[in-house]
Write a protein that holds these residues in place. Structure first.
Motif, PDB file in Angstrom:
ATOM      1  N   LYS A 156       0.903  -1.170   0.036  1.00 47.78           N
ATOM      2  CA  LYS A 156       0.232   0.151   0.403  1.00 47.78           C
ATOM      3  C   LYS A 156       0.998   1.159   0.028  1.00 47.78           C
ATOM      4  O   LYS A 156       0.427   2.298  -1.146  1.00 47.78           O
ATOM      5  CB  LYS A 156      -0.741   0.159   0.939  1.00 47.78           C
ATOM      6  N   ASP A 157       1.919   0.781   0.626  1.00 45.35           N
ATOM      7  CA  ASP A 157       2.513   2.413   0.661  1.00 45.35           C
ATOM      8  C   ASP A 157       4.422   2.199   1.235  1.00 45.35           C
ATOM      9  O   ASP A 157       4.605   1.862   2.462  1.00 45.35           O
ATOM     10  CB  ASP A 157       2.277   3.513   2.191  1.00 45.35           C
ATOM     11  N   PRO A 158       5.005   2.044   0.134  1.00 44.49           N
ATOM     12  CA  PRO A 158       6.174   1.012   0.062  1.00 44.49           C
ATOM     13  C   PRO A 158       7.489   2.079   1.215  1.00 44.49           C
ATOM     14  O   PRO A 158       7.793   1.192   2.319  1.00 44.49           O
ATOM     15  CB  PRO A 158       6.670   0.555  -1.099  1.00 44.49           C
ATOM     16  N   LEU A 159       7.114   2.904   1.038  1.00 48.29           N
ATOM     17  CA  LEU A 159       8.625   3.968   1.506  1.00 48.29           C
ATOM     18  C   LEU A 159       8.116   4.265   2.930  1.00 48.29           C
ATOM     19  O   LEU A 159       9.113   4.527   4.507  1.00 48.29           O
ATOM     20  CB  LEU A 159       8.098   5.669   0.581  1.00 48.29           C
ATOM     21  N   LYS A 160       6.273   3.996   3.984  1.00 43.15           N
ATOM     22  CA  LYS A 160       5.852   4.577   5.156  1.00 43.15           C
ATOM     23  C   LYS A 160       6.522   2.986   5.214  1.00 43.15           C
ATOM     24  O   LYS A 160       7.687   2.697   6.952  1.00 43.15           O
ATOM     25  CB  LYS A 160       4.746   4.697   5.328  1.00 43.15           C
ATOM     26  N   ALA A 161       6.201   2.257   4.928  1.00 42.14           N
ATOM     27  CA  ALA A 161       6.856   0.442   5.514  1.00 42.14           C
ATOM     28  C   ALA A 161       8.643   0.044   5.733  1.00 42.14           C
ATOM     29  O   ALA A 161       8.312  -0.379   7.080  1.00 42.14           O
ATOM     30  CB  ALA A 161       5.279  -0.856   4.718  1.00 42.14           C
ATOM     31  N   THR A 162       9.012   0.301   5.185  1.00 40.11           N
ATOM     32  CA  THR A 162      10.076   0.549   5.318  1.00 40.11           C
ATOM     33  C   THR A 162      11.346   1.300   6.115  1.00 40.11           C
ATOM     34  O   THR A 162      12.111   1.508   5.694  1.00 40.11           O
ATOM     35  CB  THR A 162      11.110   0.537   3.729  1.00 40.11           C
ATOM     36  N   LEU A 163       9.781   2.514   5.993  1.00 43.01           N
ATOM     37  CA  LEU A 163      10.954   3.723   7.611  1.00 43.01           C
ATOM     38  C   LEU A 163      11.604   4.879   6.118  1.00 43.01           C
ATOM     39  O   LEU A 163      12.797   5.026   7.388  1.00 43.01           O
ATOM     40  CB  LEU A 163      11.387   3.484   8.167  1.00 43.01           C
ATOM     41  N   LEU A 164      10.969   4.617   5.004  1.00 44.03           N
ATOM     42  CA  LEU A 164      12.201   5.020   4.149  1.00 44.03           C
ATOM     43  C   LEU A 164      11.821   6.572   3.656  1.00 44.03           C
ATOM     44  O   LEU A 164      12.230   7.500   2.978  1.00 44.03           O
ATOM     45  CB  LEU A 164      12.859   4.605   2.716  1.00 44.03           C
ATOM     46  N   ALA A 165      10.724   6.841   4.211  1.00 41.92           N
ATOM     47  CA  ALA A 165       9.595   8.032   3.624  1.00 41.92           C
ATOM     48  C   ALA A 165      10.685   9.299   4.269  1.00 41.92           C
ATOM     49  O   ALA A 165      10.282  10.292   3.371  1.00 41.92           O
ATOM     50  CB  ALA A 165       8.391   8.172   4.191  1.00 41.92           C
ATOM     51  N   GLN A 166      11.128   9.697   5.013  1.00 41.41           N
ATOM     52  CA  GLN A 166      11.727  10.601   5.708  1.00 41.41           C
ATOM     53  C   GLN A 166      13.505  10.714   4.803  1.00 41.41           C
ATOM     54  O   GLN A 166      13.771  11.603   4.567  1.00 41.41           O
ATOM     55  CB  GLN A 166      12.229  11.134   6.652  1.00 41.41           C
ATOM     56  N   LYS A 167      13.787   9.739   4.817  1.00 43.59           N
ATOM     57  CA  LYS A 167      15.231   9.614   4.238  1.00 43.59           C
ATOM     58  C   LYS A 167      15.549  10.066   2.752  1.00 43.59           C
ATOM     59  O   LYS A 167      16.217  10.912   2.225  1.00 43.59           O
ATOM     60  CB  LYS A 167      15.914   8.608   4.337  1.00 43.59           C
ATOM     61  N   LEU A 168      14.440   9.580   2.049  1.00 42.72           N
ATOM     62  CA  LEU A 168      14.420   9.617   0.199  1.00 42.72           C
ATOM     63  C   LEU A 168      13.237  10.910   0.581  1.00 42.72           C
ATOM     64  O   LEU A 168      12.689  11.247  -1.248  1.00 42.72           O
ATOM     65  CB  LEU A 168      13.591   8.116  -0.394  1.00 42.72           C
ATOM     66  N   LYS A 169      12.642  12.222   1.676  1.00 38.55           N
ATOM     67  CA  LYS A 169      12.124  12.511   1.205  1.00 38.55           C
ATOM     68  C   LYS A 169      12.528  13.584  -0.198  1.00 38.55           C
ATOM     69  O   LYS A 169      13.936  13.983  -0.274  1.00 38.55           O
ATOM     70  CB  LYS A 169      11.529  13.812   2.195  1.00 38.55           C
ATOM     71  N   GLY A 170      11.734  14.070  -1.282  1.00 36.24           N
ATOM     72  CA  GLY A 170      11.905  14.560  -2.064  1.00 36.24           C
ATOM     73  C   GLY A 170      12.859  13.645  -3.210  1.00 36.24           C
ATOM     74  O   GLY A 170      13.074  14.065  -4.743  1.00 36.24           O
ATOM     75  N   ARG A 171      13.297  13.022  -2.919  1.00 32.02           N
ATOM     76  CA  ARG A 171      13.560  12.300  -4.126  1.00 32.02           C
ATOM     77  C   ARG A 171      13.381  10.322  -4.156  1.00 32.02           C
ATOM     78  O   ARG A 171      13.647   9.986  -4.095  1.00 32.02           O
ATOM     79  CB  ARG A 171      14.889  11.896  -3.733  1.00 32.02           C
ATOM     80  N   GLU A 172      11.538  10.368  -3.764  1.00 30.25           N
ATOM     81  CA  GLU A 172      11.430   9.270  -3.657  1.00 30.25           C
ATOM     82  C   GLU A 172      11.283   8.106  -5.019  1.00 30.25           C
ATOM     83  O   GLU A 172      11.390   6.703  -4.450  1.00 30.25           O
ATOM     84  CB  GLU A 172       9.411   9.039  -3.294  1.00 30.25           C
ATOM     85  N   ASP A 173      11.474   8.502  -5.881  1.00 35.13           N
ATOM     86  CA  ASP A 173      11.571   7.294  -7.511  1.00 35.13           C
ATOM     87  C   ASP A 173      12.989   6.840  -7.567  1.00 35.13           C
ATOM     88  O   ASP A 173      12.881   6.292  -8.200  1.00 35.13           O
ATOM     89  CB  ASP A 173      11.374   9.070  -9.101  1.00 35.13           C
ATOM     90  N   VAL A 174      13.769   7.212  -5.897  1.00 29.95           N
ATOM     91  CA  VAL A 174      15.214   6.507  -6.228  1.00 29.95           C
ATOM     92  C   VAL A 174      14.506   5.005  -5.314  1.00 29.95           C
ATOM     93  O   VAL A 174      15.243   4.609  -6.754  1.00 29.95           O
ATOM     94  CB  VAL A 174      15.736   7.474  -5.175  1.00 29.95           C
ATOM     95  N   TYR A 175      13.568   4.591  -4.911  1.00 33.36           N
ATOM     96  CA  TYR A 175      13.695   3.582  -4.751  1.00 33.36           C
ATOM     97  C   TYR A 175      12.325   3.183  -5.147  1.00 33.36           C
ATOM     98  O   TYR A 175      11.408   3.817  -5.280  1.00 33.36           O
ATOM     99  CB  TYR A 175      12.489   3.736  -2.964  1.00 33.36           C
ATOM    100  N   GLN A 176      12.734   2.210  -6.184  1.00 31.64           N
ATOM    101  CA  GLN A 176      12.113   2.172  -7.262  1.00 31.64           C
ATOM    102  C   GLN A 176      10.505   1.067  -6.291  1.00 31.64           C
ATOM    103  O   GLN A 176       9.627   1.270  -7.438  1.00 31.64           O
ATOM    104  CB  GLN A 176      12.566   0.199  -7.885  1.00 31.64           C
ATOM    105  N   MET A 177      10.538   0.393  -5.880  1.00 38.47           N
ATOM    106  CA  MET A 177       8.363   0.312  -5.259  1.00 38.47           C
ATOM    107  C   MET A 177       8.012   1.279  -4.904  1.00 38.47           C
ATOM    108  O   MET A 177       6.573   1.022  -5.017  1.00 38.47           O
ATOM    109  CB  MET A 177       9.249  -0.856  -4.174  1.00 38.47           C
ATOM    110  N   SER A 178       8.673   2.650  -4.700  1.00 42.97           N
ATOM    111  CA  SER A 178       7.973   3.389  -4.489  1.00 42.97           C
ATOM    112  C   SER A 178       6.547   4.098  -5.142  1.00 42.97           C
ATOM    113  O   SER A 178       5.399   4.837  -4.786  1.00 42.97           O
ATOM    114  CB  SER A 178       8.376   5.057  -4.265  1.00 42.97           C
ATOM    115  N   SER A 179       7.255   3.641  -6.765  1.00 37.95           N
ATOM    116  CA  SER A 179       5.760   3.613  -7.996  1.00 37.95           C
ATOM    117  C   SER A 179       4.547   3.099  -7.119  1.00 37.95           C
ATOM    118  O   SER A 179       3.399   3.274  -8.183  1.00 37.95           O
ATOM    119  CB  SER A 179       6.658   3.618  -9.288  1.00 37.95           C
ATOM    120  N   LEU A 180       4.966   2.283  -6.650  1.00 37.02           N
ATOM    121  CA  LEU A 180       4.035   1.104  -6.544  1.00 37.02           C
ATOM    122  C   LEU A 180       2.205   1.711  -5.962  1.00 37.02           C
ATOM    123  O   LEU A 180       1.219   1.667  -5.225  1.00 37.02           O
ATOM    124  CB  LEU A 180       4.127  -0.174  -6.004  1.00 37.02           C
TER     125      LEU A 180
END
Length: 289
Positions: free
Chosen positions: A108-132
């Motif tokens: 449902k929300d890969p960045l939130k589940a993996t706790l990477l939302a804050q770390k990758l803020k502004g460059r979310e597209d680096v994490y490939q699964m974020s597009s899901l």
């Protein structure tokens, strides 16, 4: 008698240090942390509890996941598979390795589940699964998880769990995945650094340097133990995490059983020699007096 008094004083001092001072110092330098949470309650708001349909999930996986994920890749091919980029983990063991609560939240929300939302803020597209994020509804997520659980093996060895859960990013240089010393199964260090901001450490001796308690909490929630850590939360269930730790222990401390058995024998030997030394001392001093 004086010897026994001296021994009693030494035992008392050591006891105070061991059970009093040392725990106090440890609590100051290493404040207590909340225990590992394998229900991932912090992302409960994005977890899906609907009953899934494995057949529908199979179709969804084929349509949405096959481009980045294989069903099963032989261990000997992992290096070649990762040579050109960060590749998704195999799908056939996900239902065994990962907690369903984490899987639904992740889909449902890969960045939130993996706790990477804050770390990758502004460059979310680096994490490939974020597009899901947001592309699947709750029923589709439940169906995919049901399918992953349906194809999962009933049992896996500790080594198999470690390879599938950790070896895409971590090396084990001193054990040698595939039985070859120095082989790198991980995604190339340069790509991991670019992907997560820092290279992943070698895990050969990590168990001995950090210990089981720290690693169990860290794997379950890296940010809890090391705020700002590059490692994402991977979402292993309790059984899989214990198997990872068991494998890490086996490669970091291969002589543990031999050492522990020898330690018992040594303690018995010292006890016998202590008795003999005391009897000898009594004999000598008896003659003097």
């Amino acid at each position: 008698m004086r010897e026994f008094k001296a021994l009693a004083i030494i035992i008392a001092v050591v006891g105070v240090i061991y059970w009093g001072v040392e725990p106090l110092a440890h609590s100051v330098f290493h404040p207590a942390k909340a225990p590992a949470d394998y229900t991932f309650a912090d992302v409960k708001d994005i977890q899906v509890t609907l009953k899934g349909n494995a057949k529908a999930g199979k179709t969804l996986v084929e349509d949405n996941c096959a481009g980045c994920h294989n069903t099963k890749t032989p261990e000997s091919e992992l290096k070649a598979r990762n040579a050109d980029g960060v590749m998704g983990p195999d799908l056939d063991t996900m239902g065994y390795l990962y907690a369903p609560e984490f899987l639904t939240a992740f889909l449902k929300d890969p960045l939130k589940a993996t706790l990477l939302a804050q770390k990758l803020k502004g460059r979310e597209d680096v994490y490939q699964m974020s597009s899901l994020a947001g592309t699947l509804d709750d029923q589709q997520i439940a169906d995919i998880v049901a399918y992953l659980q349906s194809i999962a093996p009933k049992e896996m060895s500790n080594r198999e769990v470690f390879v599938d859960a950790c070896s895409r990013c971590h090396d084990v240089k001193y054990n040698g995945i595939n039985g070859l010393k120095g082989i790198k199964v991980a995604t190339p260090e340069k790509l991991v650094k670019e992907y997560l901001g820092a290279p992943a450490p070698d895990l050969s001796t990590m168990y001995r340097s950090r210990g089981e308690h720290y690693l169990a909490l860290f794997i379950n929630d890296p940010q809890k133990m090391l705020p700002g850590a590059s490692m994402p939360r991977v979402g292993l269930n309790q059984k899989a995490e214990h198997q990872v730790l068991a494998y890490m222990e086996s490669i970091a401390d291969t002589k543990k059983e031999e050492r522990e058995s020898l330690g018992i024998k040594l303690m018995i030997f010292c006890a016998i020699m202590a008795v003999l030394a005391y009897l000898w001392k009594c004999k000598i001093w008896r003659e003097v007096h």
